[in-house]
Design a protein around this motif. Structure first.
Motif, PDB file in Angstrom:
ATOM      1  N   SER A  40       0.854  -1.203   0.000  1.00  0.00           N
ATOM      2  CA  SER A  40       0.000   0.000   0.000  1.00  0.00           C
ATOM      3  C   SER A  40       0.880   1.239   0.000  1.00  0.00           C
ATOM      4  N   PRO A  41       0.725   2.075  -1.012  1.00  0.00           N
ATOM      5  CA  PRO A  41       1.629   3.218  -1.148  1.00  0.00           C
ATOM      6  C   PRO A  41       1.274   4.367  -0.205  1.00  0.00           C
ATOM      7  N   THR A  42       2.284   5.186   0.045  1.00  0.00           N
ATOM      8  CA  THR A  42       2.079   6.405   0.823  1.00  0.00           C
ATOM      9  C   THR A  42       2.053   7.633  -0.078  1.00  0.00           C
ATOM     10  N   GLN A  43       2.102   7.415  -1.384  1.00  0.00           N
ATOM     11  CA  GLN A  43       2.099   8.514  -2.351  1.00  0.00           C
ATOM     12  C   GLN A  43       1.527   8.000  -3.681  1.00  0.00           C
ATOM     13  N   THR A  44       1.254   8.916  -4.597  1.00  0.00           N
ATOM     14  CA  THR A  44       0.829   8.497  -5.935  1.00  0.00           C
ATOM     15  C   THR A  44       1.984   7.730  -6.566  1.00  0.00           C
ATOM     16  N   THR A  45       1.641   6.706  -7.366  1.00  0.00           N
ATOM     17  CA  THR A  45       2.701   5.826  -7.875  1.00  0.00           C
ATOM     18  C   THR A  45       2.660   5.584  -9.375  1.00  0.00           C
ATOM     19  N   ALA A  46       1.653   6.124 -10.087  1.00  0.00           N
ATOM     20  CA  ALA A  46       1.612   5.902 -11.538  1.00  0.00           C
ATOM     21  C   ALA A  46       0.761   6.971 -12.218  1.00  0.00           C
ATOM     22  N   TYR A  47       1.058   7.218 -13.468  1.00  0.00           N
ATOM     23  CA  TYR A  47       0.208   8.061 -14.310  1.00  0.00           C
ATOM     24  C   TYR A  47       0.339   7.613 -15.753  1.00  0.00           C
ATOM     25  N   ILE A  48      -0.665   7.933 -16.538  1.00  0.00           N
ATOM     26  CA  ILE A  48      -0.637   7.652 -17.968  1.00  0.00           C
ATOM     27  C   ILE A  48       0.148   8.759 -18.650  1.00  0.00           C
ATOM     28  N   HIS A  49       0.926   8.377 -19.627  1.00  0.00           N
ATOM     29  CA  HIS A  49       1.874   9.279 -20.271  1.00  0.00           C
ATOM     30  C   HIS A  49       1.705   9.151 -21.788  1.00  0.00           C
ATOM     31  N   ILE A  50       1.625  10.259 -22.513  1.00  0.00           N
ATOM     32  CA  ILE A  50       1.541  10.213 -23.978  1.00  0.00           C
ATOM     33  C   ILE A  50       2.542  11.185 -24.593  1.00  0.00           C
ATOM     34  N   LYS A  51       2.787  10.978 -25.880  1.00  0.00           N
ATOM     35  CA  LYS A  51       3.612  11.901 -26.654  1.00  0.00           C
ATOM     36  C   LYS A  51       2.906  12.142 -27.976  1.00  0.00           C
ATOM     37  N   THR A  52       2.620  13.404 -28.265  1.00  0.00           N
ATOM     38  CA  THR A  52       1.963  13.788 -29.510  1.00  0.00           C
ATOM     39  C   THR A  52       2.669  15.008 -30.087  1.00  0.00           C
ATOM     40  N   ASN A  53       2.921  14.984 -31.374  1.00  0.00           N
ATOM     41  CA  ASN A  53       3.605  16.087 -32.053  1.00  0.00           C
ATOM     42  C   ASN A  53       4.909  16.466 -31.356  1.00  0.00           C
ATOM     43  N   GLY A  54       5.616  15.462 -30.820  1.00  0.00           N
ATOM     44  CA  GLY A  54       6.912  15.689 -30.194  1.00  0.00           C
ATOM     45  C   GLY A  54       6.864  16.211 -28.772  1.00  0.00           C
ATOM     46  N   VAL A  55       5.676  16.379 -28.190  1.00  0.00           N
ATOM     47  CA  VAL A  55       5.538  16.927 -26.840  1.00  0.00           C
ATOM     48  C   VAL A  55       4.895  15.876 -25.940  1.00  0.00           C
ATOM     49  N   GLU A  56       5.402  15.740 -24.708  1.00  0.00           N
ATOM     50  CA  GLU A  56       4.909  14.741 -23.768  1.00  0.00           C
ATOM     51  C   GLU A  56       3.912  15.356 -22.786  1.00  0.00           C
ATOM     52  N   TYR A  57       2.874  14.565 -22.436  1.00  0.00           N
ATOM     53  CA  TYR A  57       1.830  14.986 -21.507  1.00  0.00           C
ATOM     54  C   TYR A  57       1.511  13.851 -20.556  1.00  0.00           C
ATOM     55  N   ASN A  58       1.081  14.219 -19.350  1.00  0.00           N
ATOM     56  CA  ASN A  58       0.728  13.242 -18.334  1.00  0.00           C
ATOM     57  C   ASN A  58      -0.744  13.341 -17.977  1.00  0.00           C
ATOM     58  N   GLY A  59      -1.338  12.191 -17.684  1.00  0.00           N
ATOM     59  CA  GLY A  59      -2.666  12.169 -17.102  1.00  0.00           C
ATOM     60  C   GLY A  59      -2.553  12.420 -15.609  1.00  0.00           C
ATOM     61  N   SER A  60      -3.637  12.212 -14.895  1.00  0.00           N
ATOM     62  CA  SER A  60      -3.652  12.397 -13.446  1.00  0.00           C
ATOM     63  C   SER A  60      -2.793  11.342 -12.766  1.00  0.00           C
ATOM     64  N   GLU A  61      -2.138  11.737 -11.680  1.00  0.00           N
ATOM     65  CA  GLU A  61      -1.380  10.774 -10.885  1.00  0.00           C
ATOM     66  C   GLU A  61      -2.356   9.920 -10.089  1.00  0.00           C
ATOM     67  N   ASP A  62      -2.108   8.602 -10.069  1.00  0.00           N
ATOM     68  CA  ASP A  62      -2.978   7.669  -9.362  1.00  0.00           C
ATOM     69  C   ASP A  62      -2.200   6.962  -8.264  1.00  0.00           C
ATOM     70  N   THR A  63      -2.909   6.610  -7.210  1.00  0.00           N
ATOM     71  CA  THR A  63      -2.355   5.799  -6.133  1.00  0.00           C
ATOM     72  C   THR A  63      -2.785   4.365  -6.384  1.00  0.00           C
ATOM     73  N   MET A  64      -1.833   3.500  -6.647  1.00  0.00           N
ATOM     74  CA  MET A  64      -2.131   2.104  -6.973  1.00  0.00           C
ATOM     75  C   MET A  64      -2.614   1.341  -5.741  1.00  0.00           C
ATOM     76  N   THR A  65      -3.347   0.285  -6.003  1.00  0.00           N
ATOM     77  CA  THR A  65      -3.705  -0.666  -4.953  1.00  0.00           C
ATOM     78  C   THR A  65      -2.716  -1.825  -5.036  1.00  0.00           C
ATOM     79  N   THR A  66      -2.830  -2.777  -4.126  1.00  0.00           N
ATOM     80  CA  THR A  66      -1.926  -3.929  -4.167  1.00  0.00           C
ATOM     81  C   THR A  66      -2.427  -5.016  -5.110  1.00  0.00           C
ATOM     82  N   SER A  67      -3.620  -4.852  -5.652  1.00  0.00           N
ATOM     83  CA  SER A  67      -4.147  -5.763  -6.674  1.00  0.00           C
ATOM     84  C   SER A  67      -4.128  -5.040  -8.012  1.00  0.00           C
ATOM     85  N   TYR A  68      -3.955  -5.805  -9.079  1.00  0.00           N
ATOM     86  CA  TYR A  68      -3.979  -5.174 -10.396  1.00  0.00           C
ATOM     87  C   TYR A  68      -5.331  -4.519 -10.634  1.00  0.00           C
TER      88      TYR A  68
END
Length: 166
Positions: A40-68
């Motif tokens: 169980s994390p104490t902080q956000t641990t993942a976000y979705i990441h994309i690259k379009t037209n040479g520029v990178e963008y992130n989605g919202s940071e998520d706090t993972m659970t211990t199950s997929y």
């Protein structure tokens, strides 16, 4: 899977295949990730990441659970242009994730990243086409029965159709 035990964000991007059937107006691009944390994390641990037209963008940071679990982020317009997505941008799009550890000496891992492109096409009007839509020719040495299955998808606006075979 990809994994990190690093305290700072680690990013990974993936090329996706060019579209082969899509056409019409693109409504949105939604990217999914399937991830979990080892503890169980104490902080956000993942976000979705994309690259379009040479520029990178992130989605919202998520706090993972211990199950997929599956997490997603949706872009209604291209974040680099502020305009509707184009098919060329979809073909050049890279998708991925940003990961960091949940606690010291513990891992965050991601097993899948995939994208959904929602679009509107021009509906079919008028009569169903006539004539042979396809031919099935068994090998001349084949003497058994032949079964043909036809699967229809996106049939919401389908008015009429028939399948004839001999």
């Amino acid at each position: 899977y990809v994994v990190t035990e690093n305290w700072t964000w680690q990013e990974d991007l993936y090329n996706i295949p060019d579209h082969s059937l899509g056409s019409g107006t693109i409504n949105y691009v939604k990217v999914y990730m399937v991830c979990r944390s080892e503890i169980s994390p104490t902080q956000t641990t993942a976000y979705i990441h994309i690259k379009t037209n040479g520029v990178e963008y992130n989605g919202s940071e998520d706090t993972m659970t211990t199950s997929y679990a599956t997490y997603s982020h949706q872009w209604d317009t291209n974040p680099q242009t502020g305009s509707a997505w184009t098919w060329d941008e979809i073909d050049a799009l890279q998708i991925g994730v940003g990961l960091r550890r949940p606690k010291p000496n513990r891992y965050t891992r991601c097993t899948q990243v995939y994208a959904e492109v929602s679009y509107n096409t021009t509906p079919l009007y008028d009569d169903v086409p006539t004539g042979d839509l396809f031919d099935i020719t068994p090998d001349t040495n084949y003497t058994g029965d032949l079964t043909v299955k036809v699967y229809l998808t996106n049939t919401g606006a389908l008015a009429k159709a028939c399948l004839l075979y001999t």
